[in-house]
Design a protein around this motif. Structure first.
Motif, PDB file in Angstrom:
ATOM      1  N   GLY A  92       0.842  -1.214   0.000  1.00  0.00           N
ATOM      2  CA  GLY A  92       0.000   0.000   0.000  1.00  0.00           C
ATOM      3  C   GLY A  92       0.863   1.244   0.000  1.00  0.00           C
ATOM      4  O   GLY A  92       1.963   1.241   0.565  1.00  0.00           O
ATOM      5  N   GLY A  93       0.371   2.273  -0.644  1.00  0.00           N
ATOM      6  CA  GLY A  93       1.155   3.501  -0.777  1.00  0.00           C
ATOM      7  C   GLY A  93       1.425   4.170   0.555  1.00  0.00           C
ATOM      8  O   GLY A  93       0.597   4.135   1.461  1.00  0.00           O
ATOM      9  N   ASP A  94       2.590   4.762   0.677  1.00  0.00           N
ATOM     10  CA  ASP A  94       2.967   5.500   1.884  1.00  0.00           C
ATOM     11  C   ASP A  94       3.194   6.954   1.460  1.00  0.00           C
ATOM     12  O   ASP A  94       4.127   7.258   0.712  1.00  0.00           O
ATOM     13  N   LEU A  95       2.311   7.824   1.912  1.00  0.00           N
ATOM     14  CA  LEU A  95       2.351   9.213   1.461  1.00  0.00           C
ATOM     15  C   LEU A  95       3.683   9.878   1.795  1.00  0.00           C
ATOM     16  O   LEU A  95       4.243  10.608   0.980  1.00  0.00           O
ATOM     17  N   LYS A  96       4.200   9.596   2.988  1.00  0.00           N
ATOM     18  CA  LYS A  96       5.483  10.208   3.370  1.00  0.00           C
ATOM     19  C   LYS A  96       6.578   9.825   2.381  1.00  0.00           C
ATOM     20  O   LYS A  96       7.381  10.648   1.965  1.00  0.00           O
ATOM     21  N   LYS A  97       6.581   8.542   2.018  1.00  0.00           N
ATOM     22  CA  LYS A  97       7.603   8.068   1.072  1.00  0.00           C
ATOM     23  C   LYS A  97       7.398   8.689  -0.301  1.00  0.00           C
ATOM     24  O   LYS A  97       8.357   9.062  -0.975  1.00  0.00           O
ATOM     25  N   ALA A  98       6.147   8.758  -0.721  1.00  0.00           N
ATOM     26  CA  ALA A  98       5.866   9.310  -2.053  1.00  0.00           C
ATOM     27  C   ALA A  98       6.301  10.772  -2.134  1.00  0.00           C
ATOM     28  O   ALA A  98       6.879  11.206  -3.131  1.00  0.00           O
ATOM     29  N   LEU A  99       6.052  11.513  -1.076  1.00  0.00           N
ATOM     30  CA  LEU A  99       6.435  12.920  -1.082  1.00  0.00           C
ATOM     31  C   LEU A  99       7.948  13.077  -1.119  1.00  0.00           C
ATOM     32  O   LEU A  99       8.473  14.004  -1.715  1.00  0.00           O
ATOM     33  N   ALA A 100       8.644  12.160  -0.489  1.00  0.00           N
ATOM     34  CA  ALA A 100      10.103  12.268  -0.395  1.00  0.00           C
ATOM     35  C   ALA A 100      10.816  11.539  -1.527  1.00  0.00           C
ATOM     36  O   ALA A 100      12.019  11.327  -1.451  1.00  0.00           O
ATOM     37  N   SER A 101      10.086  11.166  -2.601  1.00  0.00           N
ATOM     38  CA  SER A 101      10.731  10.416  -3.685  1.00  0.00           C
ATOM     39  C   SER A 101      11.710  11.327  -4.425  1.00  0.00           C
ATOM     40  O   SER A 101      11.548  12.542  -4.444  1.00  0.00           O
ATOM     41  N   GLY A 102      12.710  10.704  -5.052  1.00  0.00           N
ATOM     42  CA  GLY A 102      13.775  11.479  -5.697  1.00  0.00           C
ATOM     43  C   GLY A 102      14.803  11.872  -4.650  1.00  0.00           C
ATOM     44  O   GLY A 102      14.829  11.335  -3.550  1.00  0.00           O
ATOM     45  N   SER A 103      15.646  12.838  -5.007  1.00  0.00           N
ATOM     46  CA  SER A 103      16.693  13.242  -4.063  1.00  0.00           C
ATOM     47  C   SER A 103      16.132  14.223  -3.036  1.00  0.00           C
ATOM     48  O   SER A 103      15.405  15.140  -3.390  1.00  0.00           O
ATOM     49  N   THR A 104      16.465  14.016  -1.789  1.00  0.00           N
ATOM     50  CA  THR A 104      16.060  14.986  -0.766  1.00  0.00           C
ATOM     51  C   THR A 104      17.299  15.460  -0.017  1.00  0.00           C
ATOM     52  O   THR A 104      18.351  14.824  -0.074  1.00  0.00           O
ATOM     53  N   TRP A 105      17.187  16.577   0.627  1.00  0.00           N
ATOM     54  CA  TRP A 105      18.259  17.073   1.477  1.00  0.00           C
ATOM     55  C   TRP A 105      17.650  17.771   2.682  1.00  0.00           C
ATOM     56  O   TRP A 105      16.502  18.211   2.605  1.00  0.00           O
ATOM     57  N   THR A 106      18.402  17.817   3.749  1.00  0.00           N
ATOM     58  CA  THR A 106      17.840  18.346   4.987  1.00  0.00           C
ATOM     59  C   THR A 106      18.605  19.578   5.433  1.00  0.00           C
ATOM     60  O   THR A 106      19.843  19.605   5.393  1.00  0.00           O
ATOM     61  N   ILE A 107      17.863  20.590   5.784  1.00  0.00           N
ATOM     62  CA  ILE A 107      18.472  21.796   6.345  1.00  0.00           C
ATOM     63  C   ILE A 107      18.226  21.765   7.852  1.00  0.00           C
ATOM     64  O   ILE A 107      17.070  21.766   8.288  1.00  0.00           O
ATOM     65  N   PRO A 108      19.299  21.669   8.619  1.00  0.00           N
ATOM     66  CA  PRO A 108      19.118  21.512  10.065  1.00  0.00           C
ATOM     67  C   PRO A 108      18.536  22.776  10.709  1.00  0.00           C
ATOM     68  O   PRO A 108      18.763  23.884  10.225  1.00  0.00           O
ATOM     69  N   GLY A 109      17.793  22.567  11.765  1.00  0.00           N
ATOM     70  CA  GLY A 109      17.142  23.684  12.461  1.00  0.00           C
ATOM     71  C   GLY A 109      18.100  24.440  13.362  1.00  0.00           C
ATOM     72  O   GLY A 109      19.210  24.034  13.609  1.00  0.00           O
TER      73      GLY A 109
END
Lengths: 341, 617
Positions: free
Chosen positions: A324-341
């Motif tokens: 079953g689809g996982d919305l969190k995963k679908a949104l994060a598909s492709g390359s992601t990067w994180t900007i720390p707080g």
């Protein structure tokens, strides 16, 4: 769908709606409505599982007169609406009421695509060979030369043969019947319901206002048996007077011929109807000329996977593969990067 | 190889700058969109803020080497906030004379031009309509020109692979990309991973070699006086991805399906620039998404309405010509009051118009393009990432008010990309759905007193059997009615229902000056307009900006907001459609500023218009 035991026992009356019927008195549509109500009551399908969809035209008022779910849609586009409802809700018993103008003129495109996809539903095409609701213009099934309000010198349009068009679009179920034929029509409707796939039923229907008597020869007692051949799978293709029947044979020219069936030898030559034989169906559908009857009943029937089953099988396979689809995963598909707080 | 590249990078002096606009231009068969997309991904992961503008011809392969066949991809990246793909590129990579000449006029004075000199034979120049070579006739004076034999160098790099001449030459875009990566000190790793994943041997190897060869060539032959470094932008903390408008629309629809618990049904017919929504959703079947590629635009919406009747979240995606074809069915959806979303990814019109170019000219058809009194809510997205939120909002309103909703995006948003902060999925509110189930007192057109929505009664529900259709019906019972008074009542109810959506919308507000000039924009021009107004305001001009998300209904308080300003300027990529709407609605004059060139506004154009307004004051 509920199991049969849960299904209330219906009578025809249970499928009548509270709406006043507004067809012209004497219209062939009354008989079709009556047969459909009777057949619906006997199908073992709960009333709330019926969805009746229509386009525009006299025939398309049909859903208002049934006590089921009904949707009166856009001229010619009922096949699209019916496809959508069946895909969204595959367990429904979907019926499509349409006419010769609705299905074959403005809706010709949707009609052929519905047939090739083989969505599991029933098309009832009320063919009166005229535009009734707009008060009497020729239709795509009007005969060549037909004089109408819009063709005072006669129509120069070559007409469609609806069953031939359906066969050309790879329909899996093709039947023909006539509005006032009670038993034959009910048999065809029942067979259409039982068929998995798009069931196409052409119903010849008299318009007593604008095209009265269009099918007179086929319906009058004294000519009916000569003009109609009631085909049945596995039975010889016989018609006419029971005591001196005629039969259809295949000539060496690969055309049908009519013979008088007098002897056992004649009888042996008569073709036996085989609903899975596309060539035979093509010949039966296109019988033309004074010596030939018109084929009535289930002319063609083959099995092919239904569209909605194939669509849902792909969805089921996808769900099974990923859980079953996982919305969190679908949104994060492709390359992601994180900007720390 | 990658380590070597990084090692080398450290030794080069790099000039730190905070803002770059680069354009890749070549034949439509040269892979410019792919090259731009890779540069974008790498830039995004590097942490710059960015916006992109892919610009390509409608023809898949216009005659090679001609001006008609030039395909471009522009990226604006920065260590500051970026809202537009940039007015003028400072760097142009031109794969042939046509690409050079079609884009040179846009380049900043003193800008950097990297040219593939292998494509400047007499024959190539002739195809581009040039009688002399711009490389040596003085037309490149004032630019910093870096000639590179892209074709020959790519061929050298792949010489021993035994590939055909054509296949070898196809890798030259990766060679160019390698050069661009070196120029901005970018890691090639993301593109290398993409190549390895995308291509089969030996093409993966060939593309990897071309990319690395380009990078090393720029390094080794000291192609540039200096490399550049654009430090990461200070974006809000969070996890980001790069996203195009069409990707965001598709994901927003999936989110709406998840949050409403309704199966997503997309009925669509292929059309530029909307097809990517269909493509994207077709890959998400594991969410239960049904994608139906219909036989035409009418069937696409017909099936969508049928699915909505059947209890699904019905969506049809299209562009201008498709909206025209869907008009009659949309009127039925309004009449039967079923929830669905029509996504119109606007392109240049009328007729086939400019299929691959952007425009905002479908506002009128969205608002008025049906026969009869047929009010339809209209919402517009303002940036690529915002398409996610706009799609979600369109679905939310459709379900809450039992109405079709038109979502307007455009070609610029659809194909353009920006870094997008991933939302907290759990923080997105659910979309409540109250399917009718109780036969007691059920009437198909009995309305919710707050929203005027009728019940959503799905076929298959015991005891709720009823008929709906295009014929006017009696309020509450839904029985066919030709009664004049009833028709007026129903017409008013349908209108009031759409007006009531305003109760869910935030008050219209403006940023910038509390008086003076108010600039009102809508849709995909947000970035350019906001940048221009912000710049002018900070420069001392009495100017403010408000951006309309909803076009029908308009947000509450808009009239009062407009009254606070002496002048109202409405910039649009059409001939003044919102201007007409506002003037008709509020009976006050507004100044329309329009552009219909298939291209987004430049910030400089808008600034010039604001300066003109100030000079007139």
């Amino acid at each position: 769908m509920s199991i049969l035991e849960d299904t209330p026992q219906y009578t025809k009356k249970d499928f009548m709606s509270d709406q006043t019927i507004r067809w012209c008195p004497g219209c062939g549509d009354y008989s079709i409505l009556s047969q459909v109500q009777s057949v619906f009551a006997e199908m073992g399908v709960p009333r709330h599982q019926f969805a009746v969809v229509s386009g525009i035209g006299c025939s398309s008022r049909f859903p208002y007169y049934l006590s089921t779910y009904g949707f009166h849609t856009v001229h010619g586009r009922a096949p699209a609406f019916a496809t959508g409802i069946k895909l969204a809700n595959p367990e429904l018993s979907v019926w499509l009421a349409t006419g010769d103008g609705d299905a074959l003129s403005i809706g010709g495109n949707h009609f052929i695509h519905l047939l090739r996809r083989n969505v599991d539903l029933q098309i009832l095409l009320f063919n009166n060979r005229i535009y009734g609701l707009t008060k009497g213009q020729y239709s795509p099934t009007s005969e060549y030369g037909k004089k109408t309000k819009s063709t005072p010198m006669g129509s120069v349009d070559h007409p469609f043969n609806p069953c031939a068009l359906a066969l050309g679009a790879d329909a899996t179920f093709i039947a023909r019947t006539v509005d006032i034929f009670v038993k034959e029509q009910r048999d065809v409707l029942t067979a259409a319901h039982q068929h998995k796939g798009t069931s196409f039923v052409e119903i010849w229907q008299n318009c007593n206002i604008f095209n009265d008597g269009a099918f007179k020869e086929h319906t009058e007692r004294k000519t009916r048996d000569e003009r109609c051949i009631f085909v049945e799978h596995g039975q010889p293709l016989l018609f006419g007077d029971k005591t001196a029947p005629k039969g259809l044979v295949l000539g060496s020219d690969v055309r049908l011929h009519v013979i008088d069936v007098n002897t056992d030898e004649d009888r042996a030559r008569v073709l036996v109807h085989d609903t899975s034989n596309q060539l035979l169906a093509s010949l039966l559908i296109r019988m033309e000329g004074a010596e030939f009857p018109t084929a009535m009943g289930v002319i063609y029937q083959v099995e092919r996977p239904t569209y909605e089953a194939a669509v849902h099988a792909q969805i089921d396979a996808s769900v099974a593969r990923t859980g079953g689809g996982d919305l969190k995963k679908a949104l994060a598909s492709g390359s992601t990067w994180t900007i720390p707080g | 190889m990658q380590e070597v590249a990084q090692e080398a990078t450290r030794q080069v002096p790099r000039t730190v700058i905070d803002d770059v606009v680069i354009r890749f231009a070549g034949d439509s068969g040269d892979g410019m969109q792919l090259t731009g997309d890779q540069f974008t991904r790498t830039t995004a992961v590097h942490g710059n803020d960015l916006a992109t503008f892919p610009d390509f011809p409608a023809e898949i392969r216009a005659p090679a080497g001609t001006l008609a066949g030039v395909s471009g991809f522009q990226i604006h990246f920065s260590s500051r906030d970026v809202l537009t793909p940039g007015d003028q590129p400072g760097v142009l990579i031109a794969m042939n004379p046509a690409a050079l000449m079609a884009n040179l006029g846009d380049l900043k004075k003193g800008g950097l031009v990297i040219v593939n000199t292998d494509k400047f034979t007499d024959r190539d120049l002739e195809k581009a309509g040039q009688t002399s070579s711009p490389l040596d006739d003085g037309r490149l004076e004032g630019f910093e020109v870096v000639p590179v034999q892209l074709s020959a160098l790519t061929k050298n790099a792949l010489d021993d692979m035994g590939l055909g001449a054509k296949e070898t030459d196809r890798c030259k875009n990766l060679f160019a990309l390698g050069i661009a990566y070196w120029l901005f000190g970018r890691d090639t790793a993301i593109t290398e991973a993409w190549i390895s994943n995308k291509f089969k041997a030996p093409y993966a190897e060939a593309n990897l070699r071309a990319l690395r060869a380009g990078y090393n060539y720029a390094e080794t032959v000291e192609l540039f006086h200096s490399g550049y470094e654009v430090p990461p932008a200070r974006l809000a903390p969070g996890t980001y991805r790069n996203i195009t408008g069409n990707q965001a629309t598709a994901l927003g629809l999936i989110a709406a399906s998840q949050k409403s618990g309704r199966q997503l049904f997309l009925g669509a017919y292929p059309i530029t620039p909307a097809s990517d929504v269909l493509h994207a959703l077709a890959t998400h079947k594991d969410f239960g998404v049904i994608t139906f590629q219909a036989e035409d635009e009418i069937a696409a919406i017909g099936a969508t309405i049928g699915a909505a009747w059947g209890g699904a979240l019905g969506v049809t995606s299209t562009s201008g010509p498709g909206v025209a074809l869907k008009a009659e069915a949309l009127g039925l959806a309004i009449m039967v009051e079923l929830p669905m979303v029509l996504v119109d990814i606007q392109r240049g019109g009328p007729s086939t118009g400019l299929p691959t170019k952007t425009e905002q000219s479908d506002l009128f058809i969205a608002l008025y393009g049906r026969h009869g009194e047929s009010p339809c809510p209209v919402v517009a997205a303002q940036s690529p990432g915002d398409c996610f939120w706009a799609a979600l909002e369109a679905a939310r309103i459709a379900i809450r008010y039992m109405t079709p909703v038109i979502l307007l995006t455009d070609g610029y948003l659809a194909n353009g990309a920006e870094p997008w902060k991933l939302p907290e999925v759990d923080a997105i509110p659910d979309i409540p759905v109250n399917l009718a189930t109780d036969p007691e007192g059920f009437l198909p057109y009995k309305r919710d007193p707050e929203t005027l929505a009728r019940p959503w009664a799905v076929p298959g529900t015991p005891g709720l059997e009823h008929r709906i259709g295009g014929i006017e019906k009696q309020n509450e019972t839904g029985a066919i009615s030709y009664d004049g008074d009833n028709h007026e009542l129903m017409s008013r109810l349908r209108k009031q229902k759409v007006e009531r959506i305003a109760q869910d919308l935030p008050q219209a507000e403006a940023t910038g000056s509390p008086d003076g000039i108010l600039v009102i924009s809508w849709g995909g021009t947000y970035g350019a307009v906001h940048t221009a107004v912000d710049t002018a305001f900070k420069g001392g001009m009495r100017v403010a900006h408000t951006h309309l998300r909803w076009l029908n209904p308009l947000p509450p308080g808009l009239r009062e907001l407009m009254e606070r300003y002496e002048r109202v300027i409405v910039p649009e990529l059409n001939m003044g459609q919102l201007s007409s709407v506002l003037q008709a609605r509020f009976a006050r004059p507004v100044e329309s500023y329009t552009k219909v060139q298939g291209k987004p506004f430049k910030v400089s154009e808008l600034l010039a218009r604001l300066q003109l307004a100030q000079a007139q004051a």
